[in-house]
Scaffold this motif. Structure first.
Motif, PDB file in Angstrom:
ATOM      1  N   VAL A  42       0.863  -1.180   0.000  1.00 57.87           N
ATOM      2  CA  VAL A  42       0.000   0.000   0.000  1.00 57.87           C
ATOM      3  C   VAL A  42       0.905   1.238   0.000  1.00 57.87           C
ATOM      4  O   VAL A  42       1.771   1.370   0.859  1.00 57.87           O
ATOM      5  N   ASN A  43       0.739   2.088  -0.978  1.00 55.96           N
ATOM      6  CA  ASN A  43       1.658   3.209  -1.165  1.00 55.96           C
ATOM      7  C   ASN A  43       0.938   4.552  -1.147  1.00 55.96           C
ATOM      8  O   ASN A  43       0.611   5.105  -2.173  1.00 55.96           O
ATOM      9  N   GLY A  44       0.675   5.035   0.066  1.00 57.44           N
ATOM     10  CA  GLY A  44       0.096   6.365   0.177  1.00 57.44           C
ATOM     11  C   GLY A  44      -1.359   6.430  -0.220  1.00 57.44           C
ATOM     12  O   GLY A  44      -1.727   7.088  -1.172  1.00 57.44           O
ATOM     13  N   VAL A  45      -2.211   5.719   0.534  1.00 57.80           N
ATOM     14  CA  VAL A  45      -3.641   5.709   0.232  1.00 57.80           C
ATOM     15  C   VAL A  45      -4.374   6.673   1.162  1.00 57.80           C
ATOM     16  O   VAL A  45      -4.181   6.631   2.375  1.00 57.80           O
ATOM     17  N   SER A  46      -5.171   7.557   0.600  1.00 58.32           N
ATOM     18  CA  SER A  46      -5.989   8.480   1.385  1.00 58.32           C
ATOM     19  C   SER A  46      -7.429   8.429   0.878  1.00 58.32           C
ATOM     20  O   SER A  46      -7.655   8.449  -0.323  1.00 58.32           O
ATOM     21  N   PHE A  47      -8.358   8.348   1.800  1.00 54.79           N
ATOM     22  CA  PHE A  47      -9.769   8.424   1.419  1.00 54.79           C
ATOM     23  C   PHE A  47     -10.590   8.711   2.660  1.00 54.79           C
ATOM     24  O   PHE A  47     -10.079   8.629   3.781  1.00 54.79           O
ATOM     25  N   ASP A  48     -11.842   9.062   2.471  1.00 49.51           N
ATOM     26  CA  ASP A  48     -12.704   9.202   3.643  1.00 49.51           C
ATOM     27  C   ASP A  48     -14.026   8.481   3.402  1.00 49.51           C
ATOM     28  O   ASP A  48     -14.357   8.109   2.285  1.00 49.51           O
ATOM     29  N   GLU A  65       7.573  10.117 -13.372  1.00 50.79           N
ATOM     30  CA  GLU A  65       6.984  10.559 -12.117  1.00 50.79           C
ATOM     31  C   GLU A  65       5.667   9.829 -11.868  1.00 50.79           C
ATOM     32  O   GLU A  65       4.879   9.635 -12.789  1.00 50.79           O
ATOM     33  N   ASN A  66       5.433   9.438 -10.627  1.00 48.01           N
ATOM     34  CA  ASN A  66       4.194   8.759 -10.269  1.00 48.01           C
ATOM     35  C   ASN A  66       3.085   9.800 -10.084  1.00 48.01           C
ATOM     36  O   ASN A  66       3.216  10.679  -9.246  1.00 48.01           O
ATOM     37  N   PRO A  67       2.023   9.738 -10.842  1.00 47.41           N
ATOM     38  CA  PRO A  67       0.997  10.776 -10.721  1.00 47.41           C
ATOM     39  C   PRO A  67       0.261  10.712  -9.390  1.00 47.41           C
ATOM     40  O   PRO A  67      -0.117   9.632  -8.947  1.00 47.41           O
ATOM     41  N   VAL A 108       0.465   5.800 -22.609  1.00 51.56           N
ATOM     42  CA  VAL A 108       1.677   6.152 -21.870  1.00 51.56           C
ATOM     43  C   VAL A 108       2.574   7.133 -22.649  1.00 51.56           C
ATOM     44  O   VAL A 108       2.674   7.052 -23.868  1.00 51.56           O
ATOM     45  N   TYR A 109       3.164   8.099 -21.944  1.00 48.69           N
ATOM     46  CA  TYR A 109       4.185   8.964 -22.552  1.00 48.69           C
ATOM     47  C   TYR A 109       5.294   9.213 -21.542  1.00 48.69           C
ATOM     48  O   TYR A 109       5.233   8.692 -20.421  1.00 48.69           O
ATOM     49  N   ASP A 110       6.324   9.966 -21.941  1.00 48.65           N
ATOM     50  CA  ASP A 110       7.546  10.003 -21.131  1.00 48.65           C
ATOM     51  C   ASP A 110       7.331  10.401 -19.669  1.00 48.65           C
ATOM     52  O   ASP A 110       7.953   9.860 -18.775  1.00 48.65           O
ATOM     53  N   LYS A 111       6.399  11.306 -19.419  1.00 51.58           N
ATOM     54  CA  LYS A 111       6.202  11.759 -18.047  1.00 51.58           C
ATOM     55  C   LYS A 111       5.762  10.611 -17.122  1.00 51.58           C
ATOM     56  O   LYS A 111       6.104  10.599 -15.930  1.00 51.58           O
ATOM     57  N   CYS A 112       5.002   9.668 -17.674  1.00 56.55           N
ATOM     58  CA  CYS A 112       4.486   8.555 -16.870  1.00 56.55           C
ATOM     59  C   CYS A 112       5.621   7.708 -16.308  1.00 56.55           C
ATOM     60  O   CYS A 112       5.494   7.104 -15.250  1.00 56.55           O
ATOM     61  N   HIS A 113       6.716   7.602 -17.047  1.00 54.39           N
ATOM     62  CA  HIS A 113       7.857   6.827 -16.566  1.00 54.39           C
ATOM     63  C   HIS A 113       8.708   7.631 -15.603  1.00 54.39           C
ATOM     64  O   HIS A 113       9.465   7.070 -14.820  1.00 54.39           O
ATOM     65  N   LEU A 149       5.296  -5.108  -7.330  1.00 51.30           N
ATOM     66  CA  LEU A 149       5.434  -4.249  -6.143  1.00 51.30           C
ATOM     67  C   LEU A 149       6.699  -4.454  -5.333  1.00 51.30           C
ATOM     68  O   LEU A 149       6.759  -4.084  -4.165  1.00 51.30           O
ATOM     69  N   TYR A 150       7.740  -5.071  -5.917  1.00 52.51           N
ATOM     70  CA  TYR A 150       8.988  -5.229  -5.174  1.00 52.51           C
ATOM     71  C   TYR A 150       9.752  -3.913  -5.068  1.00 52.51           C
ATOM     72  O   TYR A 150      10.633  -3.772  -4.251  1.00 52.51           O
ATOM     73  N   GLU A 151       9.421  -2.972  -5.945  1.00 55.13           N
ATOM     74  CA  GLU A 151      10.104  -1.693  -5.850  1.00 55.13           C
ATOM     75  C   GLU A 151       9.104  -0.603  -5.529  1.00 55.13           C
ATOM     76  O   GLU A 151       7.967  -0.645  -5.998  1.00 55.13           O
ATOM     77  N   PHE A 152       9.538   0.363  -4.757  1.00 52.47           N
ATOM     78  CA  PHE A 152       8.652   1.475  -4.462  1.00 52.47           C
ATOM     79  C   PHE A 152       8.385   2.241  -5.756  1.00 52.47           C
ATOM     80  O   PHE A 152       9.310   2.550  -6.495  1.00 52.47           O
ATOM     81  N   PRO A 153       7.105   2.495  -6.081  1.00 54.96           N
ATOM     82  CA  PRO A 153       6.801   3.066  -7.378  1.00 54.96           C
ATOM     83  C   PRO A 153       7.312   4.504  -7.538  1.00 54.96           C
ATOM     84  O   PRO A 153       6.899   5.393  -6.813  1.00 54.96           O
ATOM     85  N   SER A 154       8.241   4.679  -8.475  1.00 50.53           N
ATOM     86  CA  SER A 154       8.724   6.028  -8.753  1.00 50.53           C
ATOM     87  C   SER A 154       8.104   6.516 -10.062  1.00 50.53           C
ATOM     88  O   SER A 154       8.243   7.660 -10.451  1.00 50.53           O
ATOM     89  N   SER A 155       7.391   5.588 -10.744  1.00 54.32           N
ATOM     90  CA  SER A 155       6.671   5.969 -11.958  1.00 54.32           C
ATOM     91  C   SER A 155       5.244   5.461 -11.808  1.00 54.32           C
ATOM     92  O   SER A 155       4.922   4.799 -10.832  1.00 54.32           O
TER      93      SER A 155
END
Lengths: 330, 335
Positions: free
Chosen positions: B29-35, B307-309, B300-305, B284-290
């Motif tokens: 789980v990588n930074g989940v926010s909801f209410d 930075e993680n939106p 997909v385009y270059d920005k997607c690789h 998910l073995y690596e922390f998502p940087s993209s």
């Protein structure tokens, strides 16, 4: 697919097929009853079609598929493959027909030997039935891997190195290795993730066109069956309740069980869901070791009358190839 | 059906959970926010490994720790942060104020205890219901979830019940203490469709009667279409899209949601082409940087690789985590 069924060539014919598993009890293992997994089913499968066989768990759909391929021995009834009776045939003779009728299993984690490489898994039927060797066999394995969307270099890897969807592709490659005519696919996508299911189903459709295959597609997923099947049979407690062309069955289901089953399947569309009428069935499927007398569905049927618990309904043609087992369907 | 004005009962911020496995660190789980609003029906949709169950189990610390670890985040339930709570106080919340229904009713009921005992257990622990009234309360609960002949069921053991009945008992157990929030983890996945329809009917009915907020975790977009108010779509341990149910199904904004809806066969449509989402879910073995969906994404385009939106609000309370605007065929956020 637009031809009328009657003019088409029958590849598999099933008549009054029964499979009862004995229940043994006591010190002397005497038989005290039987699980009537398949309890008298009759249908034909036409060459080149996909017959969907649907039903809930315990309805006998998987057993039916296994008995057709002679993986389980039939208790009673006939199974004909291109006119040849299989149930009376010697094991050796059945084995000689194996290359022509194959199976794709539900669980791609259990149906592949973890100690064999993918190449040897796919090559095994070639060695067993064709005595193919060396370069020719290697070439065929490469061809098959490419056909199912994998790469020839994957032949040296082991099953655990692949995801569920890829493993199912390996199972499909093995099943089509000998150019079969008929494949029983037993819940081939049930163990896969949603986004992978469409991949595998599209692959099954592609190779069907390419290799002119006939499928018996066993599934509990009624939405997927609508997508892939030409005709559909609905099983309940070891019997077929309704059999019809796919559009007939989904647009105008005649059997009350088919109607309830279809209405229970959710549609991924909140607008439609908001207005859908649902038939909620009471209770559970009765045990196949103690099925109710008469129509097997009578205990849950919303329109059941006295006659339903007394007489087994006749298997009748309502016209246009829509068959139904119900006293009141019309 | 929208609860926009209703008060928030649960607010999760930047939750991060990981598992230290033999093969390496799994970033589940990588930074989940909801209410979650009071009385709301929130659906959490995702494939296996998307982090949907781990997110909800982390809230009540139901994951095994170790190997699991909640690295950061807040889970504000009223005034209290569940993640900071002492374990004894957390026990009061589990099964008391927050009920949990698990996927497999066969393994989540204790096979050697009667249904009646398991129903009254949480009442004994969490409420001061007098002993004499316990049995009546248990009967009422069994009745509430539509099991016929309730009084005679109290002495049954789980194996004497069918799968659908067991799941009803699980629901009854979860509801025993009138929870404010009910978390249901794939509660109908192990059941047949006709039984699934029964369970959904019961949950709908109970929501009207009790006003409990429900979080329903599922991989099946069909199941929740008819009952959810709002939907979170998860992929690779992140929320990739959040919208009201009608908006999400009618006009999906994230390429993954788009593809997923297109890959679903529908009972009411014939001759439909199924969209292939190529490739497989991330490991998910690596922390998502993209963007975790980038390897499978048709847009997909270059920005997607690079930075993680982030999950960003776009319009009418909708949120999406994607650098590409599918509709206008241009990068989102003007970059």
């Amino acid at each position: 697919m637009s031809e009328t069924p009657e003019t088409r060539e029958v590849i598999v014919s099933v008549k009054d097929l029964k499979k009862h598993f004995p229940i043994m009890k006591g010190l002397f293992r005497r038989q005290v009853g039987a699980v009537r997994a398949v309890d008298g089913v009759t249908f034909d499968i036409f060459r080149g079609e996909t017959l969907g066989l649907v039903g809930e768990s315990g309805s006998g759909k998987s057993t039916c598929g296994r008995v057709i391929l002679q993986l389980d021995e039939a208790t009673e009834g006939e199974v004909k493959f291109e006119g040849e009776e299989l149930t009376e045939m010697s094991d050796g003779k059945v084995r000689s027909l194996r290359p022509r009728m194959q199976m794709i299993f539900q669980n791609p984690h259990a149906s592949l030997n973890p100690r064999m490489t993918v190449g040897s898994i796919i090559a095994e039927p070639l060695t067993e039935h064709r005595s193919e060797k060396g370069a020719a066999r290697q070439q065929r394995v490469d061809e098959l891997l490419t056909l199912v969307g994998l790469q020839p270099k994957h032949a040296n890897r082991y099953p655990h190195e692949f995801s569920g969807g890829q493993r199912q592709r390996i199972g499909i490659a093995r099943a089509i290795a000998l150019n079969p005519d008929f494949i029983v696919a037993d819940e081939p996508i049930a163990a896969l993730d949603v986004s992978i299911q469409a991949q595998v189903v599209n692959l099954l459709e592609e190779i069907q066109d390419e290799l002119d295959l006939t499928y018996l597609f066993i599934s509990h997923d009624l939405s997927m069956v609508r997508h892939i099947a030409d005709r559909v049979a609905v099983m309940y407690l070891g019997r077929i309740m309704e059999l019809a062309h796919v559009d007939q069955l989904y647009d105008t289901p005649k059997h009350p069980y088919t109607q309830a089953l279809l209405s229970a399947v959710p549609v991924p569309d909140p607008v439609i869901e908001a207005t859908r009428e649902r038939v909620i069935l009471e209770g559970d499927i009765p045990s196949p070791s103690n099925p109710p007398p008469g129509c097997p569905f009578n205990t849950r049927c919303p329109i059941a009358q006295d006659i339903c618990s007394e007489q087994v309904p006749e298997w009748r043609d309502l016209g246009g190839g829509q068959w139904v087992a119900c006293h009141f369907a019309e | 059906m929208t609860q926009e004005t209703a008060p928030t009962v649960l607010e999760v911020k930047d939750l991060m959970t990981q598992f230290d496995t033999q093969d390496g660190m799994v970033h589940a789980v990588n930074g989940v926010s909801f209410d979650l609003k009071r009385g709301e029906f929130l659906a959490v949709v995702g494939e296996s490994g998307s982090g949907k169950s781990v997110t909800m189990m982390s809230l009540l610390r139901l994951i095994d720790m170790p190997p699991g670890e909640i690295v950061s985040g807040e889970a504000n339930f009223g005034e209290t942060d569940l993640l900071q709570l002492e374990i004894d106080d957390l026990r009061d919340v589990r099964g008391g104020k927050i009920g949990f229904i698990f996927q497999d009713p066969m393994t989540s009921l204790n096979p050697v205890l009667t249904v009646g005992f398991q129903l009254t257990e949480s009442l004994r622990l969490h409420t001061d219901t007098p002993e004499k009234q316990l049995e009546q309360r248990a009967i009422d609960l069994i009745d509430l979830v539509g099991i016929p002949d309730a009084a005679s069921r109290l002495d049954n053991y789980p194996h004497e019940l069918s799968g659908g009945m067991r799941q009803r008992v699980m629901i009854a157990v979860a509801l025993a203490c009138d929870p404010q929030v009910l978390i249901a983890d794939e509660p109908t996945t192990a059941l047949d469709v006709t039984i699934q329809a029964q369970i959904i009917e019961i949950i709908k009915d109970l929501r009207e009667k009790l006003g409990t907020a429900v979080i329903w975790i599922t991989h099946d977009l069909g199941v929740v279409a008819g009952i959810a108010d709002r939907v979170l779509v998860m992929y690779g341990g992140q929320i990739v899209e959040e919208a009201l149910v009608g908006d999400l199904y009618g006009d999906p904004k994230h390429p993954y949601t788009h593809g997923l809806l297109g890959s679903l066969p529908r009972l009411d449509q014939k001759g439909q082409e199924l969209v292939n989402i190529k490739g497989q879910p991330p490991n998910l073995y690596e922390f998502p940087s993209s963007c975790p969906f980038a390897p499978r994404c048709p847009y997909v385009y270059d920005k997607c690789h690079a930075e993680n939106p982030p999950l960003i609000a776009i319009e009418n309370g909708r949120k999406v985590a994607c650098w590409w605007d599918i509709e206008n065929e241009r990068p989102r956020f003007g970059s």
